[in-house]
Design a protein around this motif. Structure first.
Motif, mmCIF file in Angstrom:
data_model
loop_
_atom_site.group_PDB
_atom_site.id
_atom_site.type_symbol
_atom_site.label_atom_id
_atom_site.label_comp_id
_atom_site.label_asym_id
_atom_site.label_seq_id
_atom_site.Cartn_x
_atom_site.Cartn_y
_atom_site.Cartn_z
ATOM 1 N N LYS A 351 -11.117 -5.005 -6.098
ATOM 2 C CA LYS A 351 -10.222 -4.426 -7.088
ATOM 3 C C LYS A 351 -9.202 -5.451 -7.566
ATOM 4 C CE LYS A 351 -6.976 -0.596 -7.740
ATOM 5 N NZ LYS A 351 -6.328 0.582 -7.100
ATOM 6 N N GLN A 355 -8.524 -7.230 -11.321
ATOM 7 C CA GLN A 355 -7.216 -7.276 -11.970
ATOM 8 C C GLN A 355 -6.832 -8.719 -12.313
ATOM 9 O OE1 GLN A 355 -4.947 -5.313 -8.927
ATOM 10 N NE2 GLN A 355 -5.236 -3.263 -9.823
ATOM 11 N N LYS A 392 -0.337 -10.971 -7.951
ATOM 12 C CA LYS A 392 -1.692 -10.557 -7.574
ATOM 13 C C LYS A 392 -2.434 -11.665 -6.830
ATOM 14 C CE LYS A 392 -2.042 -6.324 -8.758
ATOM 15 N NZ LYS A 392 -2.336 -5.290 -7.725
#
Length: 461
Positions: A351, A355, A392
């Motif tokens: 995931k 992103q 991230k």
């Protein structure tokens, strides 16, 4: 002043045996003669006095009619003794309290933590100021007098430091202790007796060696190894590396050990112990042991009775349980929660990577815009996208690191087995990688392994 004249007298000059002073006496004598100040100074010079003559004294003798009394008219200079060498210390020993301490708010601190002076490698500990030679002196005859040089101090004794240009530097990171004439820097803390309420808790960046017992209620933390010669009570002990307890631990259901390496102990009773490495012990009574390596219970009359033992890489014991069928859990391999978390991490990593891919495309599109053409809102949006990408990326690294550690644990426990050299009694529960069986009858000389999703027991020999 030259008009001043003495009465008829005969001058007498007396030079001290050490030649550090000269005295003049004017002896009244009708057969003598009158002298001016200049006459007397010239006469004194003829007596081999080569330093400054105290003219004011001669004037006083004439004006006040001082006769037949010796007066000091010249003095030498005594040599000045050199200063003794001395040390300037840049570290000091902390003051440690003993026993209960009354705090500023009136409350009582019953157990304190031992304080240490910690230094880093290369820190300046002390410097030596050498003795000075002193200053020369001279006699009234202008003979040189040699001074006495100051006394040098002996070099500092000790260890853990280097000396350069009379300066003492720490050779390692560790605890420094000053003694009479010595400096000792070590990354090992030596406790010669017991650790109790009077000695205080221990929090040390290095190894800790305790020659006595550790009484209940004490806290010991070290970044290195902890070795205890005596017994351990209901304590919390945390080591960055290995823990060794030569006489065993009685934790009274709340004592805990935590080691970044291995744990070695004679016995555990009502104790919790967790190790990143192995746990090696002679007997385990009603305790909870957890090891990322192996748990080995060996030695004369060794047994695991009550509580639980979990080791990712496997368990090797002599006896487990007893005829009273005391509940005892033996667990090997990774726990089911570790396997579940590993699967969760796969999903989370995927995931976050998706992103990151979207953020990377957004950043690339913004890079194609000529500089200075973005509006204020557009520039703020660009900065937020870049910040989000950085955050991230950090999250992605943390997840991958956790996954790598999880995979390593799973691999290390893949072939885990539980070996019982003597007897395992009913009441014992055997678990491997989340699968479990209950022992229904005494089994001797057996090995438990996981095969095709089931736990199997086979004879060792």
């Amino acid at each position: 002043m030259d008009e001043l004249r003495t009465k008829c007298c005969i001058p007498e000059l007396s030079i001290a045996p050490d030649k550090m002073s000269a005295k003049l006496r004017l002896h009244l004598d009708e057969n003598g003669q009158e002298f001016t100040v200049a006459d007397l100074k010239a006469w004194i010079r003829q007596g081999n006095v080569k330093v400054e003559i105290l003219e004011a004294v001669i004037v006083e003798m004439i004006e006040r009619n001082i006769y037949d009394v010796y007066m000091e008219v010249a003095v030498g200079k005594a040599p000045e003794k050199g200063k003794d060498g001395y040390f300037i210390y840049h570290v000091s020993n902390p003051e440690n309290a003993s026993g209960p301490t009354i705090l500023e708010d009136g409350s009582v601190e019953y157990v304190h933590t031992i304080q240490y002076t910690i230094v880093e490698k290369g820190d300046l500990l002390a410097e030596y100021v050498p003795a000075t030679f002193g200053n020369y002196g001279f006699t009234v005859e202008n003979e040189m007098r040699t001074p006495i040089k100051g006394k040098e101090k002996s070099p500092l004794r000790g260890r853990g430091f280097r000396v350069e240009d009379n300066k003492y530097y720490s050779a390692l990171h560790g605890k420094v202790e000053l003694t009479e004439g010595g400096i000792y820097v070590t990354n090992t803390l030596e406790i010669k007796g017991d650790v109790d309420m009077n000695s205080g808790h221990i929090n040390f960046d290095g190894d800790v060696n305790i020659r006595g017992d550790v009484h209940s209620g004490m806290l010991i933390k070290a970044s290195g190894n902890i070795e205890i010669k005596g017994h351990v009570g209901n304590c919390f002990i945390n080591a960055g590396k290995d823990i060794t307890i030569q006489q065993g631990m009685q934790g009274k259901f709340s004592g805990k050990l935590k080691a970044g390496g291995n744990i070695y102990c004679k016995f555990f009773e009502n104790t919790s112990a967790a190790a990143k490495g192995d746990i090696v012990v002679r007997s385990v009574l009603h305790s909870k042991l957890e090891a990322e390596g192996k748990v080995i219970v060996e030695g004369k009359d060794s047994v695991v009775l009550g509580g639980s033992v979990h080791a990712i890489q496997g368990i090797e014991i002599s006896d487990a349980g007893n005829e009273m069928e005391v509940a005892t859990v033996l667990s090997a391999g990774v726990l089911r929660k570790t396997l579940v978390r590993s699967q969760e991490l796969n999903g989370l990593i995927k995931k976050v990577e998706e992103q990151l891919e979207l953020l990377a495309k957004a950043v690339k599109s913004l890079e194609n815009i000529p500089p200075g053409t973005l509006s204020k809102e557009g520039e703020e949006k660009r900065m937020k996208i870049i910040q989000a990408k950085v955050i991230k990326s950090m999250e992605h690294k943390q997840l991958r690191d956790e996954k790598a550690m999880s995979d390593a644990l799973i691999r290390s426990g893949r072939d885990a087995q539980i070996i019982v050299q003597k007897t395992i009694q009913p009441g014992c529960r055997v678990e491997i990688a989340g699968m479990a069986i209950q022992v229904k009858e005494p089994l001797r000389h057996v090995k438990f392994v996981l095969r095709d999703g089931n736990i199997e027991a086979s004879l060792l020999y």
